[in-house]
Design an enzyme around this catalytic site. Structure first.
Site, PDB file in Angstrom:
ATOM      1  N   LYS A 218      21.523  48.463  50.091  1.00  0.00           N
ATOM      2  CA  LYS A 218      21.733  49.802  49.504  1.00  0.00           C
ATOM      3  C   LYS A 218      23.203  50.196  49.565  1.00  0.00           C
ATOM      4  O   LYS A 218      23.785  50.628  48.572  1.00  0.00           O
ATOM      5  CB  LYS A 218      20.893  50.836  50.263  1.00  0.00           C
ATOM      6  N   ASN A 219      23.798  50.065  50.749  1.00  0.00           N
ATOM      7  CA  ASN A 219      25.163  50.572  50.916  1.00  0.00           C
ATOM      8  C   ASN A 219      26.229  49.675  50.304  1.00  0.00           C
ATOM      9  O   ASN A 219      27.415  50.018  50.301  1.00  0.00           O
ATOM     10  CB  ASN A 219      25.442  50.850  52.392  1.00  0.00           C
TER      11      ASN A 219
ATOM     12  N   ARG B 207      24.900  61.987  49.081  1.00  0.00           N
ATOM     13  CA  ARG B 207      26.330  62.131  49.365  1.00  0.00           C
ATOM     14  C   ARG B 207      27.163  61.019  48.745  1.00  0.00           C
ATOM     15  O   ARG B 207      28.318  61.229  48.372  1.00  0.00           O
ATOM     16  CB  ARG B 207      26.576  62.106  50.867  1.00  0.00           C
TER      17      ARG B 207
ATOM     18  N   CYS C  60      25.087  67.470  56.198  1.00  0.00           N
ATOM     19  CA  CYS C  60      23.776  66.896  55.944  1.00  0.00           C
ATOM     20  C   CYS C  60      23.020  66.765  57.256  1.00  0.00           C
ATOM     21  O   CYS C  60      23.534  67.131  58.315  1.00  0.00           O
ATOM     22  CB  CYS C  60      23.881  65.553  55.223  1.00  0.00           C
TER      23      CYS C  60
ATOM     24  N   ARG D  80      29.884  65.415  58.258  1.00  0.00           N
ATOM     25  CA  ARG D  80      30.282  64.402  57.277  1.00  0.00           C
ATOM     26  C   ARG D  80      31.282  64.913  56.228  1.00  0.00           C
ATOM     27  O   ARG D  80      30.984  64.942  55.026  1.00  0.00           O
ATOM     28  CB  ARG D  80      29.048  63.794  56.599  1.00  0.00           C
TER      29      ARG D  80
ATOM     30  N   ILE E  17      34.764  64.916  53.760  1.00  0.00           N
ATOM     31  CA  ILE E  17      35.389  63.857  52.950  1.00  0.00           C
ATOM     32  C   ILE E  17      36.910  64.016  52.946  1.00  0.00           C
ATOM     33  O   ILE E  17      37.594  63.603  52.023  1.00  0.00           O
ATOM     34  CB  ILE E  17      34.837  63.790  51.503  1.00  0.00           C
TER      35      ILE E  17
ATOM     36  N   ASP F 168      23.331  52.953  61.959  1.00  0.00           N
ATOM     37  CA  ASP F 168      22.130  52.858  61.123  1.00  0.00           C
ATOM     38  C   ASP F 168      21.003  52.073  61.797  1.00  0.00           C
ATOM     39  O   ASP F 168      19.903  51.984  61.246  1.00  0.00           O
ATOM     40  CB  ASP F 168      22.465  52.227  59.760  1.00  0.00           C
TER      41      ASP F 168
ATOM     42  N   ARG G  35      14.423  56.202  49.977  1.00  0.00           N
ATOM     43  CA  ARG G  35      15.856  56.180  49.630  1.00  0.00           C
ATOM     44  C   ARG G  35      16.486  54.854  50.024  1.00  0.00           C
ATOM     45  O   ARG G  35      17.456  54.423  49.398  1.00  0.00           O
ATOM     46  CB  ARG G  35      16.596  57.300  50.379  1.00  0.00           C
TER      47      ARG G  35
HETATM   48  N1  EPU Z   1      34.441  61.187  58.481  1.00  0.00           N
HETATM   49  C1  EPU Z   1      35.443  62.124  58.507  1.00  0.00           C
HETATM   50  N2  EPU Z   1      36.168  62.346  57.378  1.00  0.00           N
HETATM   51  C2  EPU Z   1      35.948  61.674  56.225  1.00  0.00           C
HETATM   52  C3  EPU Z   1      34.941  60.707  56.198  1.00  0.00           C
HETATM   53  C4  EPU Z   1      34.195  60.475  57.345  1.00  0.00           C
HETATM   54  O1  EPU Z   1      35.662  62.757  59.520  1.00  0.00           O
HETATM   55  O2  EPU Z   1      36.650  61.935  55.234  1.00  0.00           O
HETATM   56  C5  EPU Z   1      33.659  60.894  59.699  1.00  0.00           C
HETATM   57  C6  EPU Z   1      32.167  61.161  59.529  1.00  0.00           C
HETATM   58  O3  EPU Z   1      31.841  62.517  59.728  1.00  0.00           O
HETATM   59  C7  EPU Z   1      31.570  60.251  60.563  1.00  0.00           C
HETATM   60  C8  EPU Z   1      32.514  59.049  60.567  1.00  0.00           C
HETATM   61  O4  EPU Z   1      33.716  59.504  59.951  1.00  0.00           O
HETATM   62  O5  EPU Z   1      31.610  60.849  61.841  1.00  0.00           O
HETATM   63  C9  EPU Z   1      32.025  57.844  59.816  1.00  0.00           C
HETATM   64  O6  EPU Z   1      31.504  58.232  58.553  1.00  0.00           O
HETATM   65  P1  EPU Z   1      31.635  57.348  57.258  1.00  0.00           P
HETATM   66  O7  EPU Z   1      32.477  58.054  56.266  1.00  0.00           O
HETATM   67  O8  EPU Z   1      31.987  55.946  57.616  1.00  0.00           O
HETATM   68  O9  EPU Z   1      30.146  57.370  56.708  1.00  0.00           O
HETATM   69  P2  EPU Z   1      29.762  57.321  55.193  1.00  0.00           P
HETATM   70  O10 EPU Z   1      30.714  56.493  54.450  1.00  0.00           O
HETATM   71  O11 EPU Z   1      29.471  58.700  54.694  1.00  0.00           O
HETATM   72  C10 EPU Z   1      28.304  55.147  55.351  1.00  0.00           C
HETATM   73  C11 EPU Z   1      26.882  54.774  55.052  1.00  0.00           C
HETATM   74  C12 EPU Z   1      25.974  55.415  56.098  1.00  0.00           C
HETATM   75  C13 EPU Z   1      26.394  54.904  57.472  1.00  0.00           C
HETATM   76  C14 EPU Z   1      27.868  55.218  57.714  1.00  0.00           C
HETATM   77  C15 EPU Z   1      28.388  54.656  59.013  1.00  0.00           C
HETATM   78  C16 EPU Z   1      26.952  54.498  52.646  1.00  0.00           C
HETATM   79  C17 EPU Z   1      26.528  54.976  51.311  1.00  0.00           C
HETATM   80  N3  EPU Z   1      26.556  55.226  53.711  1.00  0.00           N
HETATM   81  O12 EPU Z   1      28.349  56.570  55.264  1.00  0.00           O
HETATM   82  O13 EPU Z   1      24.653  54.975  55.803  1.00  0.00           O
HETATM   83  O14 EPU Z   1      25.609  55.504  58.461  1.00  0.00           O
HETATM   84  O15 EPU Z   1      28.663  54.677  56.634  1.00  0.00           O
HETATM   85  O16 EPU Z   1      28.257  53.302  59.050  1.00  0.00           O
HETATM   86  O17 EPU Z   1      27.596  53.468  52.761  1.00  0.00           O
HETATM   87  C18 EPU Z   1      22.312  55.069  55.847  1.00  0.00           C
HETATM   88  O18 EPU Z   1      22.294  54.062  55.129  1.00  0.00           O
HETATM   89  O19 EPU Z   1      21.265  55.507  56.424  1.00  0.00           O
HETATM   90  C19 EPU Z   1      23.566  55.772  56.073  1.00  0.00           C
HETATM   91  C20 EPU Z   1      23.627  57.021  56.527  1.00  0.00           C
END
Ligand code: EPU
Length: 420
Positions: A22-23, A95, A119, A124, A126, A307, A399
Protein backbone atom coordinates in the site's frame (compact mmCIF):
# COMPACT_ATOMS: atom_id res chain seq x y z
CA UNK A 1 -21.28 -1.67 7.03
CA UNK A 2 -19.32 -4.93 7.40
CA UNK A 3 -17.75 -6.63 10.37
CA UNK A 4 -15.24 -9.45 10.67
CA UNK A 5 -16.26 -12.43 12.78
CA UNK A 6 -13.53 -14.74 14.10
CA UNK A 7 -13.79 -17.98 16.10
CA UNK A 8 -10.51 -18.36 17.91
CA UNK A 9 -8.37 -21.45 18.31
CA UNK A 10 -7.42 -22.58 14.79
CA UNK A 11 -3.78 -23.25 13.96
CA UNK A 12 -2.79 -21.52 10.72
CA UNK A 13 -1.07 -23.77 8.18
CA UNK A 14 -0.42 -23.16 4.49
CA UNK A 15 0.55 -20.33 2.18
CA UNK A 16 -0.54 -16.71 2.06
CA UNK A 17 0.22 -14.63 -1.04
CA UNK A 18 1.46 -11.15 -0.07
CA UNK A 19 -0.11 -8.28 -2.03
CA UNK A 20 1.62 -5.21 -3.42
CA UNK A 21 2.61 -2.65 -0.79
CA UNK A 22 0.00 0.00 0.00
CA UNK A 23 2.59 2.54 1.08
CA UNK A 24 4.58 2.00 -2.12
CA UNK A 25 1.50 2.07 -4.37
CA UNK A 26 0.26 5.44 -3.08
CA UNK A 27 3.39 7.50 -3.94
CA UNK A 28 3.81 5.54 -7.20
CA UNK A 29 0.31 6.51 -8.30
CA UNK A 30 1.15 10.14 -7.50
CA UNK A 31 4.42 9.80 -9.45
CA UNK A 32 2.36 8.93 -12.55
CA UNK A 33 1.48 12.66 -12.63
CA UNK A 34 5.07 13.43 -13.66
CA UNK A 35 5.66 11.85 -17.10
CA UNK A 36 4.04 13.13 -20.26
CA UNK A 37 2.43 9.78 -21.23
CA UNK A 38 0.59 6.84 -19.66
CA UNK A 39 2.31 4.67 -17.03
CA UNK A 40 1.22 1.20 -15.96
CA UNK A 41 1.70 -0.44 -12.57
CA UNK A 42 1.32 -4.15 -11.89
CA UNK A 43 0.78 -5.95 -8.59
CA UNK A 44 -1.43 -3.08 -7.44
CA UNK A 45 -3.11 -4.01 -4.13
CA UNK A 46 -6.93 -3.96 -4.16
CA UNK A 47 -7.41 -1.54 -1.29
CA UNK A 48 -9.69 1.34 -0.37
CA UNK A 49 -6.71 3.73 -0.08
CA UNK A 50 -5.50 2.84 -3.57
CA UNK A 51 -9.02 3.46 -4.92
CA UNK A 52 -9.05 6.83 -3.14
CA UNK A 53 -5.74 7.83 -4.73
CA UNK A 54 -7.01 6.68 -8.15
CA UNK A 55 -10.15 8.78 -7.59
CA UNK A 56 -8.02 11.80 -6.74
CA UNK A 57 -5.94 11.38 -9.91
CA UNK A 58 -9.23 11.16 -11.82
CA UNK A 59 -10.40 14.43 -10.25
CA UNK A 60 -7.14 16.07 -11.31
CA UNK A 61 -7.94 15.10 -14.90
CA UNK A 62 -5.90 11.90 -15.36
CA UNK A 63 -7.50 8.81 -16.82
CA UNK A 64 -7.16 5.82 -14.57
CA UNK A 65 -7.87 2.53 -16.25
CA UNK A 66 -8.23 -0.14 -13.60
CA UNK A 67 -7.75 -3.71 -14.77
CA UNK A 68 -7.68 -4.92 -11.17
CA UNK A 69 -4.04 -5.77 -10.45
CA UNK A 70 -2.74 -3.58 -13.27
CA UNK A 71 -3.48 0.10 -13.41
CA UNK A 72 -2.76 2.48 -16.27
CA UNK A 73 -2.67 6.19 -15.55
CA UNK A 74 -2.77 8.59 -18.51
CA UNK A 75 -2.47 12.39 -18.50
CA UNK A 76 -5.43 14.60 -19.52
CA UNK A 77 -6.22 13.90 -23.17
CA UNK A 78 -6.26 16.48 -25.98
CA UNK A 79 -7.05 19.99 -24.84
CA UNK A 80 -8.27 18.93 -21.40
CA UNK A 81 -6.38 20.73 -18.67
CA UNK A 82 -5.02 19.31 -15.46
CA UNK A 83 -6.93 20.45 -12.38
CA UNK A 84 -4.40 21.30 -9.71
CA UNK A 85 -6.42 20.90 -6.53
CA UNK A 86 -6.80 18.08 -3.99
CA UNK A 87 -10.07 18.86 -2.17
CA UNK A 88 -10.75 18.52 1.55
CA UNK A 89 -13.35 15.80 0.96
CA UNK A 90 -10.66 13.43 -0.29
CA UNK A 91 -7.71 14.53 1.82
CA UNK A 92 -9.74 14.08 4.99
CA UNK A 93 -10.38 10.43 4.11
CA UNK A 94 -6.74 9.77 3.24
CA UNK A 95 -3.76 11.85 4.33
CA UNK A 96 -1.53 10.35 1.65
CA UNK A 97 -3.49 12.51 -0.86
CA UNK A 98 -0.88 15.15 0.03
CA UNK A 99 1.52 13.14 -2.17
CA UNK A 100 0.18 14.90 -5.28
CA UNK A 101 1.64 18.20 -4.06
CA UNK A 102 5.26 17.59 -5.11
CA UNK A 103 4.54 16.21 -8.59
CA UNK A 104 1.93 18.89 -9.45
CA UNK A 105 4.17 21.80 -8.46
CA UNK A 106 7.15 20.24 -10.25
CA UNK A 107 5.27 19.71 -13.49
CA UNK A 108 2.66 22.48 -13.54
CA UNK A 109 4.21 25.13 -11.30
CA UNK A 110 1.24 25.22 -8.95
CA UNK A 111 -0.90 23.09 -6.63
CA UNK A 112 -3.58 23.59 -4.03
CA UNK A 113 -4.04 20.84 -1.48
CA UNK A 114 -6.27 20.71 1.58
CA UNK A 115 -4.27 20.54 4.80
CA UNK A 116 -4.80 17.08 6.25
CA UNK A 117 -5.28 18.14 9.88
CA UNK A 118 -4.84 15.72 12.77
CA UNK A 119 -5.80 12.07 12.59
CA UNK A 120 -6.56 9.17 14.91
CA UNK A 121 -2.92 8.28 15.56
CA UNK A 122 -1.43 11.74 16.04
CA UNK A 123 -1.13 15.35 14.89
CA UNK A 124 0.86 14.39 11.78
CA UNK A 125 1.81 17.84 10.44
CA UNK A 126 3.21 18.38 6.91
CA UNK A 127 5.56 21.22 7.84
CA UNK A 128 8.60 19.30 6.54
CA UNK A 129 7.00 18.80 3.12
CA UNK A 130 6.35 22.56 2.92
CA UNK A 131 9.73 23.55 4.31
CA UNK A 132 11.43 21.52 1.58
CA UNK A 133 9.30 22.98 -1.21
CA UNK A 134 9.98 26.51 0.10
CA UNK A 135 13.73 25.75 0.09
CA UNK A 136 13.34 24.83 -3.59
CA UNK A 137 11.97 28.32 -4.26
CA UNK A 138 8.23 27.72 -3.95
CA UNK A 139 5.87 30.30 -2.51
CA UNK A 140 3.81 28.55 0.13
CA UNK A 141 0.63 30.15 1.46
CA UNK A 142 -2.03 28.82 3.76
CA UNK A 143 -5.63 29.97 3.56
CA UNK A 144 -9.07 28.55 4.35
CA UNK A 145 -7.59 25.19 5.31
CA UNK A 146 -5.69 24.81 2.06
CA UNK A 147 -2.05 25.15 1.19
CA UNK A 148 -1.15 26.85 -2.09
CA UNK A 149 2.28 26.15 -3.50
CA UNK A 150 3.57 28.03 -6.52
CA UNK A 151 6.82 28.11 -8.43
CA UNK A 152 7.41 28.39 -12.15
CA UNK A 153 10.32 25.99 -11.93
CA UNK A 154 11.61 24.60 -8.68
CA UNK A 155 15.36 24.81 -8.19
CA UNK A 156 17.62 22.37 -6.41
CA UNK A 157 18.41 22.95 -2.73
CA UNK A 158 19.93 21.27 0.29
CA UNK A 159 17.16 20.25 2.68
CA UNK A 160 17.84 18.92 6.16
CA UNK A 161 14.68 17.28 7.47
CA UNK A 162 13.89 17.72 11.17
CA UNK A 163 12.35 14.23 11.16
CA UNK A 164 12.85 11.52 8.55
CA UNK A 165 9.27 11.74 7.26
CA UNK A 166 8.29 9.07 4.74
CA UNK A 167 5.67 10.87 2.64
CA UNK A 168 7.53 14.16 3.13
CA UNK A 169 10.64 12.66 1.57
CA UNK A 170 8.59 11.15 -1.24
CA UNK A 171 6.95 14.49 -2.01
CA UNK A 172 10.33 16.23 -2.11
CA UNK A 173 11.99 13.56 -4.26
CA UNK A 174 9.16 13.86 -6.80
CA UNK A 175 9.40 17.66 -6.72
CA UNK A 176 13.19 17.60 -7.09
CA UNK A 177 13.08 15.14 -10.00
CA UNK A 178 11.97 17.95 -12.36
CA UNK A 179 13.68 20.86 -10.54
CA UNK A 180 16.56 22.81 -12.02
CA UNK A 181 19.82 21.63 -10.52
CA UNK A 182 20.77 19.38 -7.64
CA UNK A 183 18.71 18.70 -4.52
CA UNK A 184 20.19 16.99 -1.49
CA UNK A 185 17.81 15.64 1.18
CA UNK A 186 19.56 14.98 4.48
CA UNK A 187 18.10 12.99 7.36
CA UNK A 188 15.98 11.31 4.70
CA UNK A 189 13.56 8.47 5.43
CA UNK A 190 15.14 5.11 4.58
CA UNK A 191 11.96 3.04 4.23
CA UNK A 192 11.87 0.50 1.35
CA UNK A 193 8.89 2.41 -0.08
CA UNK A 194 11.06 5.53 -0.51
CA UNK A 195 13.64 3.39 -2.30
CA UNK A 196 10.91 1.91 -4.50
CA UNK A 197 9.77 5.39 -5.52
CA UNK A 198 13.33 6.31 -6.51
CA UNK A 199 13.64 3.11 -8.55
CA UNK A 200 10.47 3.99 -10.45
CA UNK A 201 11.43 7.65 -10.97
CA UNK A 202 14.85 6.57 -12.24
CA UNK A 203 13.09 4.23 -14.70
CA UNK A 204 11.19 7.35 -15.84
CA UNK A 205 14.52 9.06 -16.49
CA UNK A 206 15.12 10.83 -13.16
CA UNK A 207 18.62 10.98 -11.64
CA UNK A 208 18.29 9.94 -8.02
CA UNK A 209 21.02 8.44 -5.87
CA UNK A 210 21.14 7.32 -2.27
CA UNK A 211 17.49 6.34 -1.75
CA UNK A 212 17.41 3.86 1.12
CA UNK A 213 20.12 5.86 2.91
CA UNK A 214 19.87 9.03 4.99
CA UNK A 215 21.20 11.26 2.19
CA UNK A 216 19.39 11.35 -1.14
CA UNK A 217 20.75 13.33 -4.08
CA UNK A 218 18.54 14.27 -7.01
CA UNK A 219 19.83 15.90 -10.20
CA UNK A 220 16.80 17.55 -11.75
CA UNK A 221 15.91 16.70 -15.35
CA UNK A 222 13.67 18.51 -17.86
CA UNK A 223 11.14 15.75 -18.41
CA UNK A 224 10.27 12.21 -17.50
CA UNK A 225 8.91 9.40 -19.63
CA UNK A 226 6.17 6.85 -18.86
CA UNK A 227 7.05 3.39 -17.57
CA UNK A 228 5.66 0.02 -16.57
CA UNK A 229 6.48 -1.38 -13.13
CA UNK A 230 5.46 -4.15 -10.71
CA UNK A 231 5.06 -2.92 -7.11
CA UNK A 232 7.06 -4.51 -4.25
CA UNK A 233 5.25 -6.79 -1.77
CA UNK A 234 3.76 -5.26 1.37
CA UNK A 235 6.16 -5.76 4.29
CA UNK A 236 3.54 -4.79 6.88
CA UNK A 237 0.95 -7.20 5.52
CA UNK A 238 3.65 -9.91 5.60
CA UNK A 239 4.62 -8.93 9.15
CA UNK A 240 0.99 -9.06 10.28
CA UNK A 241 0.52 -12.61 8.93
CA UNK A 242 3.88 -13.61 10.43
CA UNK A 243 2.52 -12.65 13.85
CA UNK A 244 -0.69 -14.58 13.11
CA UNK A 245 1.37 -17.71 12.34
CA UNK A 246 3.48 -17.23 15.47
CA UNK A 247 0.49 -16.71 17.78
CA UNK A 248 -1.43 -19.73 16.51
CA UNK A 249 1.68 -21.96 16.60
CA UNK A 250 1.12 -22.28 12.89
CA UNK A 251 3.36 -22.92 9.89
CA UNK A 252 2.82 -20.41 7.12
CA UNK A 253 4.74 -19.51 3.97
CA UNK A 254 4.36 -15.80 3.21
CA UNK A 255 4.58 -15.94 -0.55
CA UNK A 256 6.67 -13.20 -2.10
CA UNK A 257 7.60 -11.54 1.21
CA UNK A 258 11.05 -9.95 1.09
CA UNK A 259 13.13 -10.75 4.17
CA UNK A 260 15.43 -7.79 3.50
CA UNK A 261 12.49 -5.43 4.13
CA UNK A 262 11.67 -7.10 7.44
CA UNK A 263 14.99 -7.32 9.30
CA UNK A 264 13.81 -5.66 12.52
CA UNK A 265 10.54 -7.59 12.56
CA UNK A 266 12.26 -10.93 11.92
CA UNK A 267 14.83 -10.23 14.65
CA UNK A 268 12.06 -9.59 17.20
CA UNK A 269 10.09 -12.66 16.08
CA UNK A 270 13.17 -14.82 16.54
CA UNK A 271 13.90 -13.27 19.93
CA UNK A 272 10.33 -14.18 20.91
CA UNK A 273 11.02 -17.83 20.04
CA UNK A 274 9.45 -17.95 16.58
CA UNK A 275 11.19 -19.80 13.73
CA UNK A 276 11.59 -17.62 10.64
CA UNK A 277 13.34 -18.85 7.51
CA UNK A 278 13.81 -17.30 4.09
CA UNK A 279 12.80 -19.74 1.35
CA UNK A 280 12.86 -19.45 -2.42
CA UNK A 281 9.15 -18.54 -2.51
CA UNK A 282 9.15 -16.13 0.41
CA UNK A 283 9.35 -16.31 4.17
CA UNK A 284 8.32 -19.29 6.30
CA UNK A 285 7.13 -18.57 9.84
CA UNK A 286 6.58 -21.30 12.43
CA UNK A 287 5.26 -20.74 15.90
CA UNK A 288 6.92 -23.47 17.88
CA UNK A 289 6.54 -23.36 21.62
CA UNK A 290 6.20 -20.81 24.40
CA UNK A 291 6.55 -17.18 23.38
CA UNK A 292 9.17 -15.09 25.17
CA UNK A 293 8.52 -11.46 26.14
CA UNK A 294 10.67 -9.09 24.05
CA UNK A 295 10.74 -5.33 24.52
CA UNK A 296 10.50 -3.04 21.52
CA UNK A 297 10.87 0.58 20.52
CA UNK A 298 9.36 1.85 17.27
CA UNK A 299 11.74 3.84 15.11
CA UNK A 300 12.14 5.03 11.55
CA UNK A 301 13.44 2.31 9.19
CA UNK A 302 15.60 0.25 9.63
CA UNK A 303 14.30 0.32 13.22
CA UNK A 304 11.17 -1.55 14.30
CA UNK A 305 8.17 -0.16 12.33
CA UNK A 306 5.35 1.65 14.09
CA UNK A 307 3.02 -0.09 11.63
CA UNK A 308 3.82 -3.42 13.40
CA UNK A 309 3.53 -2.17 17.00
CA UNK A 310 -0.13 -3.09 17.59
CA UNK A 311 0.32 -6.59 16.16
CA UNK A 312 3.36 -7.29 18.36
CA UNK A 313 1.48 -6.02 21.39
CA UNK A 314 -1.16 -8.72 20.90
CA UNK A 315 1.56 -11.34 20.60
CA UNK A 316 3.09 -10.00 23.83
CA UNK A 317 -0.19 -10.82 25.62
CA UNK A 318 0.60 -14.51 25.03
CA UNK A 319 4.26 -14.28 26.08
CA UNK A 320 5.41 -15.15 29.55
CA UNK A 321 6.54 -12.12 31.54
CA UNK A 322 6.55 -8.39 31.05
CA UNK A 323 6.97 -6.65 27.70
CA UNK A 324 7.82 -2.94 27.49
CA UNK A 325 6.81 -1.23 24.25
CA UNK A 326 7.78 2.33 23.40
CA UNK A 327 5.97 4.09 20.53
CA UNK A 328 8.31 6.81 19.27
CA UNK A 329 6.71 7.73 15.92
CA UNK A 330 3.09 8.61 16.66
CA UNK A 331 1.94 10.03 19.98
CA UNK A 332 -1.49 8.40 20.00
CA UNK A 333 -1.04 4.97 18.53
CA UNK A 334 -2.44 2.88 21.38
CA UNK A 335 -6.12 2.87 20.47
CA UNK A 336 -6.13 -0.91 20.39
CA UNK A 337 -5.19 -1.07 24.09
CA UNK A 338 -8.63 -0.44 25.66
CA UNK A 339 -10.20 -2.85 23.16
CA UNK A 340 -7.59 -5.54 23.93
CA UNK A 341 -8.32 -4.89 27.61
CA UNK A 342 -11.95 -5.85 26.95
CA UNK A 343 -10.64 -9.16 25.63
CA UNK A 344 -8.67 -9.79 28.81
CA UNK A 345 -5.27 -8.23 28.03
CA UNK A 346 -3.24 -6.77 30.89
CA UNK A 347 -1.71 -3.60 29.41
CA UNK A 348 -0.86 -0.33 31.13
CA UNK A 349 0.05 2.86 29.30
CA UNK A 350 2.13 5.74 30.54
CA UNK A 351 2.66 8.30 27.79
CA UNK A 352 4.62 6.67 24.99
CA UNK A 353 5.26 3.49 27.01
CA UNK A 354 3.01 0.44 27.21
CA UNK A 355 3.67 -2.41 29.61
CA UNK A 356 2.12 -5.76 28.72
CA UNK A 357 1.91 -8.60 31.24
CA UNK A 358 1.44 -12.15 30.06
CA UNK A 359 0.51 -14.76 29.44
CA UNK A 360 -3.23 -14.10 29.56
CA UNK A 361 -6.12 -16.06 28.08
CA UNK A 362 -7.90 -13.74 25.69
CA UNK A 363 -11.66 -14.07 25.36
CA UNK A 364 -13.73 -13.08 22.34
CA UNK A 365 -15.70 -9.83 22.39
CA UNK A 366 -17.18 -7.14 20.15
CA UNK A 367 -14.37 -4.66 19.48
CA UNK A 368 -13.50 -1.82 17.15
CA UNK A 369 -10.68 0.57 16.41
CA UNK A 370 -10.21 3.81 14.54
CA UNK A 371 -6.90 2.95 12.91
CA UNK A 372 -5.84 0.39 10.33
CA UNK A 373 -3.09 -1.40 12.27
CA UNK A 374 -5.10 -1.29 15.50
CA UNK A 375 -7.93 -3.05 13.67
CA UNK A 376 -5.49 -5.68 12.38
CA UNK A 377 -4.30 -6.34 15.93
CA UNK A 378 -7.89 -7.02 17.00
CA UNK A 379 -8.25 -9.63 14.24
CA UNK A 380 -5.04 -11.26 15.51
CA UNK A 381 -6.41 -11.28 19.05
CA UNK A 382 -9.59 -12.91 17.72
CA UNK A 383 -7.55 -15.74 16.17
CA UNK A 384 -6.39 -16.92 19.60
CA UNK A 385 -9.26 -15.77 21.84
CA UNK A 386 -11.73 -18.28 23.17
CA UNK A 387 -15.13 -17.99 21.51
CA UNK A 388 -16.27 -15.37 19.03
CA UNK A 389 -14.70 -11.99 18.33
CA UNK A 390 -16.47 -9.41 16.18
CA UNK A 391 -14.27 -6.65 14.78
CA UNK A 392 -16.49 -3.72 13.83
CA UNK A 393 -15.70 -0.77 11.52
CA UNK A 394 -14.04 -3.01 8.97
CA UNK A 395 -13.46 -0.10 6.59
CA UNK A 396 -10.24 0.62 8.45
CA UNK A 397 -8.96 -2.87 7.64
CA UNK A 398 -10.06 -2.54 4.02
CA UNK A 399 -7.85 0.54 3.64
CA UNK A 400 -4.72 -1.54 4.01
CA UNK A 401 -5.37 -5.30 3.98
CA UNK A 402 -6.56 -6.95 0.81
CA UNK A 403 -9.24 -9.59 1.53
CA UNK A 404 -7.76 -10.30 4.96
CA UNK A 405 -10.55 -12.75 5.87
CA UNK A 406 -10.07 -14.76 2.65
CA UNK A 407 -6.32 -14.99 3.10
CA UNK A 408 -6.65 -16.12 6.73
CA UNK A 409 -9.47 -18.55 5.93
CA UNK A 410 -7.29 -20.20 3.28
CA UNK A 411 -4.77 -21.17 5.99
CA UNK A 412 -7.40 -22.54 8.36
CA UNK A 413 -8.74 -19.58 10.35
CA UNK A 414 -12.45 -19.58 11.20
CA UNK A 415 -13.13 -16.09 9.97
CA UNK A 416 -15.78 -14.43 7.84
CA UNK A 417 -17.13 -11.07 6.81
CA UNK A 418 -20.71 -10.31 7.76
CA UNK A 419 -23.09 -7.34 7.80
CA UNK A 420 -22.67 -5.26 10.94
N1 EPU B 1 6.17 14.65 10.90
C1 EPU B 1 6.38 15.98 11.17
N2 EPU B 1 6.34 16.87 10.14
C2 EPU B 1 6.12 16.50 8.86
C3 EPU B 1 5.93 15.14 8.58
C4 EPU B 1 5.96 14.23 9.62
O1 EPU B 1 6.56 16.36 12.31
O2 EPU B 1 6.10 17.37 7.97
C5 EPU B 1 6.24 13.66 11.99
C6 EPU B 1 4.94 12.88 12.17
O3 EPU B 1 4.01 13.58 12.96
C7 EPU B 1 5.43 11.61 12.81
C8 EPU B 1 6.80 11.39 12.17
O4 EPU B 1 7.18 12.65 11.63
O5 EPU B 1 5.61 11.78 14.20
C9 EPU B 1 6.84 10.37 11.07
O6 EPU B 1 5.76 10.57 10.17
P1 EPU B 1 5.86 10.32 8.62
O7 EPU B 1 5.69 11.60 7.90
O8 EPU B 1 7.05 9.48 8.31
O9 EPU B 1 4.56 9.45 8.36
P2 EPU B 1 3.72 9.48 7.04
O10 EPU B 1 4.60 9.70 5.89
O11 EPU B 1 2.53 10.37 7.21
C10 EPU B 1 3.97 6.93 6.49
C11 EPU B 1 3.03 5.78 6.28
C12 EPU B 1 2.41 5.39 7.62
C13 EPU B 1 3.54 5.01 8.58
C14 EPU B 1 4.52 6.18 8.71
C15 EPU B 1 5.72 5.85 9.56
C16 EPU B 1 2.31 6.15 4.00
C17 EPU B 1 1.22 6.49 3.06
N3 EPU B 1 2.02 6.17 5.31
O12 EPU B 1 3.15 7.99 7.00
O13 EPU B 1 1.59 4.26 7.37
O14 EPU B 1 3.01 4.70 9.83
O15 EPU B 1 4.99 6.56 7.39
O16 EPU B 1 6.41 4.79 9.05
O17 EPU B 1 3.41 5.83 3.58
C18 EPU B 1 -0.14 2.74 7.80
O18 EPU B 1 0.14 2.17 6.74
O19 EPU B 1 -0.93 2.22 8.65
C19 EPU B 1 0.45 4.03 8.11
C20 EPU B 1 -0.04 4.86 9.02
Amino acid sequence: MDKIVVEGGARLVGQIPISGAKNAALPLLAAALLPSGASTYHNVPQLADVRTMAKLLGMLGWQVDDARRSLTIAPPAGKAKAKLEAPYELVKTMRASVLVLGPLVARYGRARVSLPGGCAIGARPIDQHLKGLAAMGAKVTLDHGYVDVECKRLRGATIVLDVPTVTGCENLIMAAALAKGRTVIENAAREPEVEELAVVLNKMGAKIQGAGTAVITIEGVDDLHPIEHAIIPDRIEAGTFAVAAAMTRGDVLLEGARPEHLDAVIAKLRAAGVTVAAEAGGLRVRGTGELTAVDLVTQPHPGFPTDMQAQFMVMACLAKGQTVIKEMIFENRYMHVPELGRMGADIRIDGRVAVVRGPVKLTGAKVMATDLRASASLVLAGLVASGKTEVLRVYHLDRGYEAIEKKLRAVGAKIKRAKQ
